[in-house]
Design an enzyme around this catalytic site. Sequence first.
Site, mmCIF file in Angstrom:
data_model
loop_
_atom_site.group_PDB
_atom_site.id
_atom_site.type_symbol
_atom_site.label_atom_id
_atom_site.label_comp_id
_atom_site.label_asym_id
_atom_site.label_seq_id
_atom_site.Cartn_x
_atom_site.Cartn_y
_atom_site.Cartn_z
ATOM 1 N N THR A 191 0.833 -1.206 0.000
ATOM 2 C CA THR A 191 0.000 0.000 0.000
ATOM 3 C C THR A 191 0.862 1.248 0.000
ATOM 4 O O THR A 191 0.513 2.253 -0.619
ATOM 5 C CB THR A 191 -0.979 0.010 1.193
ATOM 6 N N ASP A 192 1.999 1.200 0.690
ATOM 7 C CA ASP A 192 2.942 2.328 0.656
ATOM 8 C C ASP A 192 3.425 2.581 -0.769
ATOM 9 O O ASP A 192 3.398 3.723 -1.263
ATOM 10 C CB ASP A 192 4.152 2.030 1.543
ATOM 11 N N MET A 193 3.894 1.533 -1.423
ATOM 12 C CA MET A 193 4.489 1.710 -2.745
ATOM 13 C C MET A 193 3.452 2.107 -3.795
ATOM 14 O O MET A 193 3.719 2.942 -4.664
ATOM 15 C CB MET A 193 5.232 0.442 -3.153
#
Length: 385
Positions: free
Chosen positions: A173-175
């Site tokens: 989800t960060d990337m």
Amino acid sequence: MPTADLPLIGLTVLDFSQFLAGPSAALRLSDLGARVIKVERPDGGDASRELYLADLPFDQDSALFHAINRGKQSLAADLKNADDLVLVKQLIATADVLIHNFRPGIMDRLGLGWDDVRAINPRLIYAGVSGYGPEGPWRDRPGQDLLVQSLSGIAWLSGDGDGPPVPAGLSITDMMAGAQLVQGVLALLVRRGVSGAGGRVDVSLIETAIDLQFEHLAVYLNRRGDMPERSDVANANLYLAAPYGIYRTADGYMALAMTPVDRLGVLIGCDGLADFPANRWFAERDAIKAMLRGHLATQTNSHWLAILEPAGIWAAPVKDWPALTADAGFAALDAVQQVRSPDGETLALTRCPIRVDGQIIKNSRAAPRLGADSAAIHSELTGAA
């Protein structure tokens, strides 16, 4: 690729963000030619400088920090210090993009909220990443990838049958939030080229996590009911029929994607698969997969792939990193680059995955030491004034 040919040459990006989502967005803009100035607190800088994976250091910081921040510059500035804030606002006046991932409301309290900065620079693209968006009961939760995977349902997509939830082994989800932020920034830069006006783009980890599940949620939202059942055998997708999954072979593992079960049975000599008509390949997926599991374990990966690949069946060996990096296919991608510290030490990192005009983009500059470019940037601003 020659730096002068990169598409974002001439743009300046101010990166106020830390950890992964925001910095990864700034990294991609840097790869594409933008000058990225990382604005960091003087006492320690980006916290990921001290976030070590497998205790691997490089230069004066963690190797992870370099993986996310290679090729950038660093300006040490205390945003609560009046003199530093004046300097930062001077920088904002000349910048094209500002990226931050402060919690909702923090930038406003610092005097660097959207209304503040567009008064300074109406052409600025103001890009923010948060954990859960600007409002709602989740707003102040910790915006961390594993927590978001768990809260959003992603962790329930993996694992077999009645087993526990299994998160992705990457900070997905960060990337992806970083990638979506880049899309928004580029879209606003295009609009600015037409209208001359800047704009604001915001993404959150939770909205990214929901969007990542758009295929499955499209089914669930229109059918409701309980959570769909995971396959008991070789689960890889909640809604796809057999044989979709990963199977053990005599010497490893092999993945099978969407494939007609009856044709697969003929090719691999598994006669029992003929007993399952096409309209039962989903409903009886566990029975089919269990039969495949026993049959595929009798021969090696190379045996099965020599049969399946020439027949056009979607199959692949499951590789670990040693096998991946030793493969000629990996070498052909030229996917690794070396970055160099000021002392001449080198670190192997992945490169930008985008090719421009058919050419690979690499940058050998390591991440900046904290405040390494402060004096030069001060000088630039003094000269401009």
